[in-house]
Design an enzyme around this catalytic site. Sequence first.
Site, PDB file in Angstrom:
ATOM      1  N   ASP A 128      43.316  32.802   9.718  1.00  0.00           N
ATOM      2  CA  ASP A 128      42.433  31.794  10.295  1.00  0.00           C
ATOM      3  C   ASP A 128      42.304  30.604   9.325  1.00  0.00           C
ATOM      4  O   ASP A 128      43.314  30.023   8.944  1.00  0.00           O
ATOM      5  CB  ASP A 128      41.082  32.454  10.628  1.00  0.00           C
ATOM      6  CG  ASP A 128      40.141  31.560  11.414  1.00  0.00           C
ATOM      7  OD1 ASP A 128      40.338  31.418  12.629  1.00  0.00           O
ATOM      8  OD2 ASP A 128      39.214  31.002  10.799  1.00  0.00           O
ATOM      9  N   HIS A 142      42.014  38.335  17.640  1.00  0.00           N
ATOM     10  CA  HIS A 142      42.157  37.386  16.542  1.00  0.00           C
ATOM     11  C   HIS A 142      41.984  38.021  15.168  1.00  0.00           C
ATOM     12  O   HIS A 142      42.654  37.625  14.202  1.00  0.00           O
ATOM     13  CB  HIS A 142      41.121  36.274  16.722  1.00  0.00           C
ATOM     14  CG  HIS A 142      41.087  35.281  15.619  1.00  0.00           C
ATOM     15  ND1 HIS A 142      42.131  34.422  15.335  1.00  0.00           N
ATOM     16  CD2 HIS A 142      40.115  35.000  14.701  1.00  0.00           C
ATOM     17  CE1 HIS A 142      41.809  33.650  14.315  1.00  0.00           C
ATOM     18  NE2 HIS A 142      40.596  33.984  13.904  1.00  0.00           N
TER      19      HIS A 142
END
Length: 296
Positions: free
Chosen positions: A110, A276
């Site tokens: 991320d 994610h």
Amino acid sequence: MTASRFLDGFTLRDETVNGVRIHFAVAGVGPPVLLLHGHPQTHIVWRKIAPDLVKAGYSVVASDLRGYGDSEKVESHAPHLPYAKREMAKDQVALMRMLGHDRFALVGHDRGGRVAHRMALDHPDAVDRLIVLDIAPTLTMYEQTNQDFATRYFWWFFLIQPEDLPERMIGQDPEYFLRRHINGQVKTPGAVNEDAMAEYLRSYRDPATVHAICEDYRAAATIDLVHDRADADRLIDAPLLAIWGDKGVVGKLYDVTQTWKDKARHVRGRGFPCGHAIPEEAPDALLSEVIDFLAT
């Protein structure tokens, strides 16, 4: 120095590098690996794989990015230069050099992946090989923005709003915002237990952390794009592995491998059946892929 409660066998330390106090966990002896977390996590996102990387024979550093976790919250306002990925990368390179690691492998999830991307461009002598988790390049994602992406990744457009609109709104109920954010991205039930969630929330309840996070995103939408456009024709030299979650937004909206082939010379990629939060949702698969990539 104290023992980490989340990363078994790791010691917690703080060092001032590049003029910023950085908090990190460290353990192991062997080839160095730097692990960089994303938003809204901290270095404890690596709790399920970092100890096993040490057992596999690596010297592992899991760091809190500036502004996140227990690292220093640097004062910042427009034009958001203190949270440019260029500055955040400098922190981590300086930290690794202070620890005696002039060249190292780098894994970024991320926001940490975006810092890693900039680091590989600005410090090619430091980055031996690079793994990015569940991201496409920042410039690519902004330039290809459509309604679907803007809806699913609304915080990319909410957090960049002028100070102090998002800070004030999140501050009304930081726990609600944090839980909604994490639960919306995680597709594997139980991947983030209450102990980890409480630790993330401890950081998120600090208004200085929330402001730093907003500045990170504001920088990504301004000064980082300036830097990325200036380097649009440059390619990363280090071998790059891109991993994404098949159930997440990035894996569904982008040809992730191709986006990185546009940015690096030597790229391979694969998806995992998760959302994610790959280090928390698919730690065994990630550990295996990381070890194989570092050994090649």
